[in-house]
Design an enzyme around this catalytic site. Structure first.
Site, PDB file in Angstrom:
ATOM      1  N   TRP A  79       0.822  -1.228   0.000  1.00 44.44           N
ATOM      2  CA  TRP A  79       0.000   0.000   0.000  1.00 44.44           C
ATOM      3  C   TRP A  79       0.846   1.265   0.000  1.00 44.44           C
ATOM      4  O   TRP A  79       1.898   1.315   0.649  1.00 44.44           O
ATOM      5  CB  TRP A  79      -0.863  -0.023   1.265  1.00 44.44           C
ATOM      6  CG  TRP A  79      -1.407   1.290   1.701  1.00 44.44           C
ATOM      7  CD1 TRP A  79      -0.781   2.240   2.451  1.00 44.44           C
ATOM      8  CD2 TRP A  79      -2.721   1.819   1.429  1.00 44.44           C
ATOM      9  NE1 TRP A  79      -1.624   3.322   2.663  1.00 44.44           N
ATOM     10  CE2 TRP A  79      -2.821   3.080   2.059  1.00 44.44           C
ATOM     11  CE3 TRP A  79      -3.832   1.334   0.718  1.00 44.44           C
ATOM     12  CZ2 TRP A  79      -3.969   3.863   1.999  1.00 44.44           C
ATOM     13  CZ3 TRP A  79      -4.978   2.117   0.666  1.00 44.44           C
ATOM     14  CH2 TRP A  79      -5.044   3.371   1.298  1.00 44.44           C
ATOM     15  N   ASP A 115       0.375   9.137   0.861  1.00 41.33           N
ATOM     16  CA  ASP A 115       0.997  10.423   0.484  1.00 41.33           C
ATOM     17  C   ASP A 115       2.397  10.325  -0.135  1.00 41.33           C
ATOM     18  O   ASP A 115       3.237   9.562   0.355  1.00 41.33           O
ATOM     19  CB  ASP A 115       1.200  11.327   1.708  1.00 41.33           C
ATOM     20  CG  ASP A 115       0.025  11.359   2.634  1.00 41.33           C
ATOM     21  OD1 ASP A 115      -1.019  10.798   2.302  1.00 41.33           O
ATOM     22  OD2 ASP A 115       0.182  11.947   3.715  1.00 41.33           O
ATOM     23  N   GLN A 117       4.365   7.294   1.814  1.00 40.97           N
ATOM     24  CA  GLN A 117       3.762   6.570   2.928  1.00 40.97           C
ATOM     25  C   GLN A 117       3.504   5.149   2.466  1.00 40.97           C
ATOM     26  O   GLN A 117       2.854   4.932   1.426  1.00 40.97           O
ATOM     27  CB  GLN A 117       2.462   7.253   3.348  1.00 40.97           C
ATOM     28  CG  GLN A 117       2.670   8.555   4.081  1.00 40.97           C
ATOM     29  CD  GLN A 117       3.267   8.332   5.458  1.00 40.97           C
ATOM     30  OE1 GLN A 117       2.565   7.994   6.390  1.00 40.97           O
ATOM     31  NE2 GLN A 117       4.578   8.512   5.590  1.00 40.97           N
ATOM     32  N   TRP A 122      -3.760   0.343   4.520  1.00 38.80           N
ATOM     33  CA  TRP A 122      -2.944   1.211   5.377  1.00 38.80           C
ATOM     34  C   TRP A 122      -2.623   0.493   6.686  1.00 38.80           C
ATOM     35  O   TRP A 122      -3.503  -0.073   7.313  1.00 38.80           O
ATOM     36  CB  TRP A 122      -3.710   2.505   5.659  1.00 38.80           C
ATOM     37  CG  TRP A 122      -2.884   3.549   6.367  1.00 38.80           C
ATOM     38  CD1 TRP A 122      -2.166   4.544   5.798  1.00 38.80           C
ATOM     39  CD2 TRP A 122      -2.704   3.681   7.788  1.00 38.80           C
ATOM     40  NE1 TRP A 122      -1.535   5.295   6.771  1.00 38.80           N
ATOM     41  CE2 TRP A 122      -1.853   4.781   7.999  1.00 38.80           C
ATOM     42  CE3 TRP A 122      -3.158   2.978   8.908  1.00 38.80           C
ATOM     43  CZ2 TRP A 122      -1.459   5.206   9.266  1.00 38.80           C
ATOM     44  CZ3 TRP A 122      -2.763   3.396  10.177  1.00 38.80           C
ATOM     45  CH2 TRP A 122      -1.925   4.502  10.343  1.00 38.80           C
ATOM     46  N   SER A 124       4.022  11.330   7.276  1.00 36.89           N
ATOM     47  CA  SER A 124       4.490  12.149   6.153  1.00 36.89           C
ATOM     48  C   SER A 124       5.515  13.207   6.527  1.00 36.89           C
ATOM     49  O   SER A 124       5.578  13.657   7.671  1.00 36.89           O
ATOM     50  CB  SER A 124       3.304  12.822   5.462  1.00 36.89           C
ATOM     51  OG  SER A 124       2.676  11.869   4.656  1.00 36.89           O
ATOM     52  N   ASP A 140       3.301  16.236   9.323  1.00 34.54           N
ATOM     53  CA  ASP A 140       3.581  16.430   7.901  1.00 34.54           C
ATOM     54  C   ASP A 140       4.445  17.658   7.618  1.00 34.54           C
ATOM     55  O   ASP A 140       4.063  18.555   6.856  1.00 34.54           O
ATOM     56  CB  ASP A 140       2.255  16.520   7.094  1.00 34.54           C
ATOM     57  CG  ASP A 140       1.291  15.392   7.419  1.00 34.54           C
ATOM     58  OD1 ASP A 140       1.765  14.350   7.896  1.00 34.54           O
ATOM     59  OD2 ASP A 140       0.077  15.557   7.213  1.00 34.54           O
ATOM     60  N   TRP A 161      -9.026   8.890   0.737  1.00 33.18           N
ATOM     61  CA  TRP A 161      -9.300   8.007   1.883  1.00 33.18           C
ATOM     62  C   TRP A 161     -10.676   7.371   1.757  1.00 33.18           C
ATOM     63  O   TRP A 161     -10.971   6.393   2.428  1.00 33.18           O
ATOM     64  CB  TRP A 161      -9.193   8.785   3.191  1.00 33.18           C
ATOM     65  CG  TRP A 161      -7.775   9.100   3.539  1.00 33.18           C
ATOM     66  CD1 TRP A 161      -7.193  10.336   3.571  1.00 33.18           C
ATOM     67  CD2 TRP A 161      -6.748   8.164   3.889  1.00 33.18           C
ATOM     68  NE1 TRP A 161      -5.867  10.220   3.910  1.00 33.18           N
ATOM     69  CE2 TRP A 161      -5.568   8.900   4.122  1.00 33.18           C
ATOM     70  CE3 TRP A 161      -6.702   6.778   4.019  1.00 33.18           C
ATOM     71  CZ2 TRP A 161      -4.359   8.299   4.474  1.00 33.18           C
ATOM     72  CZ3 TRP A 161      -5.505   6.174   4.382  1.00 33.18           C
ATOM     73  CH2 TRP A 161      -4.357   6.936   4.609  1.00 33.18           C
TER      74      TRP A 161
HETATM   75  C1  FRU Z   1      -2.575  12.235   4.863  1.00 31.29           C
HETATM   76  C2  FRU Z   1      -2.089  11.580   6.136  1.00 31.29           C
HETATM   77  C3  FRU Z   1      -1.021  12.437   6.793  1.00 31.29           C
HETATM   78  C4  FRU Z   1      -0.255  11.448   7.596  1.00 31.29           C
HETATM   79  C5  FRU Z   1      -0.282  10.235   6.708  1.00 31.29           C
HETATM   80  C6  FRU Z   1      -0.313   8.930   7.437  1.00 31.29           C
HETATM   81  O1  FRU Z   1      -3.108  11.363   3.935  1.00 31.29           O
HETATM   82  O2  FRU Z   1      -3.174  11.364   7.005  1.00 31.29           O
HETATM   83  O3  FRU Z   1      -1.539  13.510   7.549  1.00 31.29           O
HETATM   84  O4  FRU Z   1       1.025  11.884   7.884  1.00 31.29           O
HETATM   85  O5  FRU Z   1      -1.433  10.344   5.908  1.00 31.29           O
HETATM   86  O6  FRU Z   1      -0.119   7.853   6.578  1.00 31.29           O
END
Ligand code: FRU
Length: 487
Positions: free
Chosen positions: A35, A38, A54, A62, A98, A166, A303
């Site tokens: 998977w 970001d 990610q 995820w 992220s 992030d 998402w």
């Molecule tokens: C955005 C997010 C970020 C976080 C990451 C976790 O899609 O929620 O804020 O760092 O994905 O995978």
């Protein structure tokens, strides 16, 4: 190397071999194994473009975030590199979230969010998000011994200690800066600016902008850059409410365009622009190339959608990177110009009258760049069916009377079409309507009026559905050019 990192590297190496190339998109980056969400650390290092992401190498869902890694010299062909980071420290035990990267002398600096989960004595689970450094050579990274470097101690009073993530880092002169997503006392997003002279001691500079519960809730994945004479703060808000045809995805991405006073760290927002109107676009990040282009990539999913076929060992792609520019205060997005190096088999028609459903010789395929100008005519509606055969199709409908463009994948072959269509208000320019449609095995990116608006969506239609047809209510006059893309 930690056991967790070694395990991920080994696993992905073995799994990549089991994924046939013909199953992957051709000119879009796809996750090596498992998977991806970001894009992270999108930046140049030693004259190559690096992309981290990610990453959960172990399944198509995820979980337990790592940073995957790849590099490219043209944004189209990517070479997979070994997993860069695993959640192997106490301060990032619940995920390496992220962040961003920076070339600093001989070193590549990664600044990411470490998520720590802890069970307290009272039985409650506590989550803390802090910012951490890792320093490396383009392949291997050492987490900084004194991590985390930005913690809740740096936060303005009342900000959430749980939603603080992030970081996007950049350097100006000798000083490092970072913008970071945060949740303010009113429960909604804010973007914080920090600075440092040595990467390890950081100071809070200012709150660049605040959501105030107006544009969604938490603001994730900020980026901040200058484009022509404007300053652009890019954010990905969660939980947005639809306004007219805009913001239907819940998780959306925005350009906040304004002015920036560097001395006082003050950003004044003048204009809000929705970045993408499609079904599958989130968490964009930009980088500056050596030749001065501001390039944006993004996760080509949201998402709220999950289209992964059951037997696939991978799920997750990035958009085709886009060059950004500003005209009259609006950010334009156009596909990275390197894509044209892979053009094959040009087919072109001009001044073609279109009325009843028409197929054009040589205009078909699933891995193409299709450029269409509707020039004139008394037409009221224009429809394009893509990825079509007897059973399946996806449709682009330009309702000229209403000035609305719709993308509809209800008949693309997906068995759950609750979320299948998006529309946006469009305008003709000099009585003409221009669309550039990038199609790869699983995606459709529609650039309207030379990148003024974009709609990005996934389709998982069987690859044998390669048909394209055009139909008009009233007669339309069309110019069309198609290129196959072969990488
Ligand atoms: C955005 C997010 C970020 C976080 C990451 C976790 O899609 O929620 O804020 O760092 O994905 O995978």
């Amino acid at each position: 190397m930690s056991q967790l990192l070694e395990k991920a590297r080994e696993y992905e190496q073995n799994n990549v071999k089991n994924i046939p190339n013909a199953q992957r998109p051709v000119f879009h980056f796809s996750v090596p194994s498992g998977w991806l969400n970001d894009p992270n650390g999108f930046s140049d290092f030693k004259e190559e473009h690096h992309l981290f992401f990610q990453y959960n190498p172990y399944s198509t869902h995820w979980d337990s975030m790592h940073w995957g890694h790849a590099k490219s010299t043209d944004f189209i062909k990517w070479e997979y590199l070994p997993t860069a980071l695993a959640p192997d420290k106490e301060y990032d035990n619940a995920g390496v979230f992220s962040g961003s990267a920076l070339e600093d002398g001989e070193k590549q600096i990664l600044l990411y969010t470490g998520v720590k989960e802890e069970l307290l004595e009272n039985g409650e689970k506590q989550i803390r998000q802090t910012q951490c450094l890792a320093i490396g050579d383009g392949i291997n990274y050492e987490k900084f011994p004194a991590n985390p470097v930005i913690t809740d101690k740096h936060l303005p009073a009342g900000s959430s200690k749980e939603d603080f993530r992030d970081p996007k880092i950049w350097k100006e002169g000798d000083r490092y800066y970072a913008v970071i997503g945060s949740r303010s006392p009113d429960g909604s997003g804010q973007i914080l600016l920090f600075f440092s002279d040595n990467l390890t001691d950081w100071q809070f500079g200012n709150i660049l902008d605040k959501c105030e519960n107006k544009l969604g809730k938490m603001w994730e994945c900020p980026d901040f850059f200058h484009l022509n004479n404007y300053s652009v703060l890019m954010v990905s808000p969660q939980d947005m409410l639809a306004e007219g045809l805009t913001f239907h995805n819940g998780n959306n991405a925005l350009f906040l365009i304004g002015d920036y006073q560097k001395e006082t760290f003050q950003f004044t927002r003048k204009h809000v622009q929705n970045i993408d109107y499609g079904l599958d676009f989130y968490a964009p990040q930009t980088m500056l190339t050596g030749d001065g282009r501001r390039i944006m990539t993004a996760w080509m999913q949201s998402w709220d959608t999950y289209l992964c076929p059951e037997d696939y060992l991978w799920y997750g792609m990035m958009i085709c990177p886009r060059e950004l520019s500003i005209k009259n205060g609006t950010v334009y997005q156009t596909p990275i110009h390197e894509l044209t190096q892979y053009y094959k088999n040009k087919v072109s028609y001009s001044n073609l009258p279109i009325k009843k459903e028409t197929q054009l010789k040589g205009i078909e395929g699933r891995i193409i760049d299709l450029q269409i100008t509707l020039k004139s005519g008394d037409y009221r509606k224009f429809k394009i069916k893509l990825a079509s055969n007897q059973q399946f199709y996806s449709e682009i409908i330009y309702n000229r009377e209403e000035g609305i463009l719709t993308f509809d994948r209800s008949h693309s072959g997906y068995r759950r079409d609750i979320v299948s269509t998006r529309s946006m208000i469009v305008e003709e320019e000099n009585n003409a309507f221009h669309m550039r449609i990038l199609m790869d095995r699983y995606s459709v990116e529609i650039f309207v009026n030379y990148g003024k608006q974009v709609m990005t969506s996934l389709i998982y239609t069987p690859q044998s559905a390669t048909g394209i047809t055009f139909e008009s209510i009233g007669e339309a006059l069309m110019d069309i050019t198609k290129y196959n893309i072969e990488v």
